[in-house]
Scaffold this motif. Structure first.
Motif, PDB file in Angstrom:
ATOM      1  N   GLU A   1       0.826  -1.203   0.000  1.00 57.80           N
ATOM      2  CA  GLU A   1       0.000   0.000   0.000  1.00 57.80           C
ATOM      3  C   GLU A   1       0.867   1.263   0.000  1.00 57.80           C
ATOM      4  O   GLU A   1       2.076   1.216   0.197  1.00 57.80           O
ATOM      5  CB  GLU A   1      -0.924  -0.001   1.225  1.00 57.80           C
TER       6      GLU A   1
ATOM      7  N   SER B   1      -1.839  -3.558  -4.561  1.00 56.84           N
ATOM      8  CA  SER B   1      -2.802  -4.606  -4.910  1.00 56.84           C
ATOM      9  C   SER B   1      -4.235  -4.147  -4.695  1.00 56.84           C
ATOM     10  O   SER B   1      -5.161  -4.732  -5.257  1.00 56.84           O
ATOM     11  CB  SER B   1      -2.546  -5.879  -4.089  1.00 56.84           C
ATOM     12  N   SER B   2      -4.435  -3.084  -3.901  1.00 62.48           N
ATOM     13  CA  SER B   2      -5.795  -2.595  -3.669  1.00 62.48           C
ATOM     14  C   SER B   2      -6.286  -1.708  -4.806  1.00 62.48           C
ATOM     15  O   SER B   2      -7.460  -1.344  -4.840  1.00 62.48           O
ATOM     16  CB  SER B   2      -5.854  -1.803  -2.355  1.00 62.48           C
TER      17      SER B   2
ATOM     18  N   GLN C   1       2.421 -13.895   5.169  1.00 59.97           N
ATOM     19  CA  GLN C   1       1.112 -14.251   4.634  1.00 59.97           C
ATOM     20  C   GLN C   1       0.551 -13.187   3.691  1.00 59.97           C
ATOM     21  O   GLN C   1      -0.614 -13.228   3.331  1.00 59.97           O
ATOM     22  CB  GLN C   1       0.124 -14.465   5.785  1.00 59.97           C
TER      23      GLN C   1
ATOM     24  N   GLU D   1      -0.673 -11.450   0.618  1.00 60.44           N
ATOM     25  CA  GLU D   1      -1.170 -11.956  -0.657  1.00 60.44           C
ATOM     26  C   GLU D   1      -1.087 -10.909  -1.765  1.00 60.44           C
ATOM     27  O   GLU D   1      -1.427 -11.196  -2.913  1.00 60.44           O
ATOM     28  CB  GLU D   1      -2.642 -12.366  -0.503  1.00 60.44           C
TER      29      GLU D   1
ATOM     30  N   HIS E   1       0.819 -11.868  -4.884  1.00 54.10           N
ATOM     31  CA  HIS E   1       0.101 -12.891  -5.665  1.00 54.10           C
ATOM     32  C   HIS E   1      -0.973 -12.242  -6.513  1.00 54.10           C
ATOM     33  O   HIS E   1      -1.153 -12.578  -7.694  1.00 54.10           O
ATOM     34  CB  HIS E   1      -0.531 -13.922  -4.730  1.00 54.10           C
ATOM     35  N   ASN E   2      -1.715 -11.310  -5.929  1.00 56.43           N
ATOM     36  CA  ASN E   2      -2.791 -10.651  -6.667  1.00 56.43           C
ATOM     37  C   ASN E   2      -2.243  -9.838  -7.835  1.00 56.43           C
ATOM     38  O   ASN E   2      -2.771  -9.881  -8.952  1.00 56.43           O
ATOM     39  CB  ASN E   2      -3.591  -9.741  -5.738  1.00 56.43           C
TER      40      ASN E   2
END
Lengths: 149, 234
Positions: B144, B161-162, B189, B191, B194-195
Motif C-alpha cells: 500500500e 494490490s488494492s 502471509q 497476498e 500474488h494478486n
C-alpha cells in the motif's frame, strides 16, 4: 413540545435511515460494478471462496447490493429489500470475523473498493450500525385518520 | 381527528405473508443477477463467469522453489528460498538473456514441476539483488501507499494490490510485456504480490512474472539491501 418532537422523529427517522442505508450500499457497489476485476482480489483476500467462484461473486454481489438498496426505498418492496440488506450485512460480518479476527489476515475489507478500511472491529461495527438503521427504516410511519362524520 | 395505528394483522396471514416477501426477494435477486449478466456482456473485457487459475504452481503457497526441492513442507507452507538454498540449487531461477527458445531447459528438477518453465519459479533473494545491480528484471512493489513511502527497493514500480487497474499505467508504460518482472510485498502471509502478479499475467499479458515471496520482510532482515532502499512516495 416533547411529543411533537418525538412525532417528528418517528415520521422522519425511518425514511431517513432508509435513505442512508440505500446510499451507503449504492456508493459501495458503484466502484465494484465499474471495475469487478479489482473486487475479485478483494474477495480472494478473505480466502473463503473457491477460486472458480470468485468471478461469479464479484459480478453478482454489487448488483445485489444495488437491488437491495433500491428495494429498501420503494414502500412495496421495503421489507424484501431490508431482508436482503440485513442478509448481506450478516454475511459480511461473518466474513470479516473469520478472516480478520479469527485468522488474523491483514486485508482491506473491500467494502467500498479502493480506499476501503482494513477489515476488523470497525468494519463489523459499521455493519451492525447499518443493520440497526435498516431495522429503523422498517418502522411504519404513524398515520392520522379522521374518525367520525 | 385521531391518530390510530393500523390494526394488527391476524396470525392467519403470517404464513402467506412471509412467503409473499420471500417471493419478492427471489424476484429482486433474479432481476439483479440478470442486470449483472447484461452489464458484464456489454463490458469491453467481459469477465468469465467461472475463474480459471492461471497461477504457475511454483508461485502458489503450497509449492515454491525451496519447498518443492525439500519435499518436506506441508501443503500450506509459504516457506521460500534462502540465499543458501539458491546457491545450492543447480538450476538458475531466471534464465539468462541468451536462454534457448525452449523454456523447459534445464531438465525438470525437484525445484520445478514437470513441464514448467524455469522463469515461472518464485524469485530468490539473489534474483532480486541481481535485478537491482544489473537491471535484469523490473521490480514491482505491491504494498500500500504508506508502506511504499516508508521504504521500497530502488527503482521499484509501485502497483498497490488494492488499486491494480487504476495504477496499471505505472507498469504498462515502462515495462514491456516480454520483460522479466519480480513482484514483492510484505512477505509472510501477504497476498498482495500474488494478486498483482495474477493480474499482470491474466489481464495484461506479462509472460515472465515471478514473486519474491519473502518480500520486504527479508529485504529489511537480511541486511543486504541497505544501498538499495529508498524512501518517499511516487
Amino acid at each position: 413540545m416533547n411529543s411533537v418532537a418525538i412525532q417528528m422523529i418517528r415520521s422522519v427517522g425511518p425514511p431517513l435511515c432508509a435513505l442512508i442505508v440505500a446510499g451507503v450500499f449504492v456508493y459501495a457497489a458503484q466502484s465494484k460494478i465499474i471495475e469487478p476485476r479489482q473486487f475479485v482480489f478483494d474477495i480472494k483476500n478473505y480466502r473463503m471462496i473457491p477460486e472458480e467462484l470468485l468471478h461469479l461473486m464479484a459480478l453478482i454481489l454489487p448488483w445485489w447490493e444495488v437491488a437491495g438498496a433500491v428495494a429498501l426505498l420503494i414502500p412495496a418492496t421495503r421489507k424484501a429489500g431490508a431482508a436482503l440488506i440485513i442478509g448481506m450485512l450478516c454475511m459480511f460480518i461473518v466474513a470479516v470475523s473469520y478472516a480478520a479476527l479469527y485468522k488474523g489476515y491483514n486485508i482491506s475489507c473491500g467494502c467500498f473498493g479502493k480506499g476501503s478500511a482494513q477489515a476488523g472491529i470497525k468494519t463489523i461495527a459499521l455493519d451492525v450500525g447499518l443493520i440497526i438503521a435498516t431495522l429503523i427504516a422498517l418502522v411504519p410511519r404513524r398515520r392520522t385518520v379522521k374518525v367520525g362524520g | 381527528m385521531y391518530s390510530i395505528m393500523p390494526p394488527r394483522q391476524g396470525g392467519k396471514r403470517d404464513g402467506p405473508f412471509v412467503l409473499h416477501e420471500i417471493g419478492k426477494c427471489t424476484v429482486i435477486l433474479i432481476l439483479a443477477t440478470a442486470a449483472a449478466a447484461a452489464a458484464n456482456h456489454f463490458r469491453a473485457k467481459p469477465l468469465t463467469w467461472i475463474r480459471r487459475d492461471v497461477t504457475p504452481s511454483a508461485t502458489k503457497p503450497s509449492m515454491t522453489l525451496e519447498t518443492s526441492a525439500r519435499q518436506s513442507a506441508p501443503a500450506e507452507s509459504v516457506e521460500t528460498a534462502t540465499a543458501e538454498d539458491a546457491e545450492r540449487s543447480a538450476q538458475p531461477v531466471l534464465p539468462p538473456d541468451d536462454a534457448p527458445a525452449d523454456p523447459a531447459q534445464p531438465a525438470a528438477t525437484e525445484s520445478t514441476a514437470p513441464g514448467m518453465a524455469a522463469e515461472e519459479v518464485a524469485a530468490t533473494i539473489e534474483d532480486v539483488l541481481d535485478a537491482l545491480q544489473t537491471g535484469s528484471a523490473f521490480l514491482v512493489d505491491a504494498r500500500e501507499d504508506h508502506e511504499f513511502a516508508d521504504g521500497h527497493l530502488r527503482g521499484a514500480l509501485h502497483l498497490p494490490s488494492s488499486a491494480i487497474y487504476k495504477n496499471i499505467e505505472r507498469v504498462s508504460s515502462v515495462v514491456p510485456v516480454d520483460a522479466k518482472v519480480i513482484v514483492y510485498c510484505g512477505g509472510g502471509q501477504c497476498e498482495a504480490s500474488h494478486n498483482v502478479s495474477d493480474a499482470l499475467r491474466r489481464d495484461f499479458g506479462y509472460a515472465h512474472v515471478v514473486i519474491y515471496l519473502k518480500g520486504w520482510e527479508e529485504v529489511v532482515g537480511s541486511g543486504r539491501f541497505e544501498a538499495f532502499i529508498e524512501r518517499g512516495g511516487e
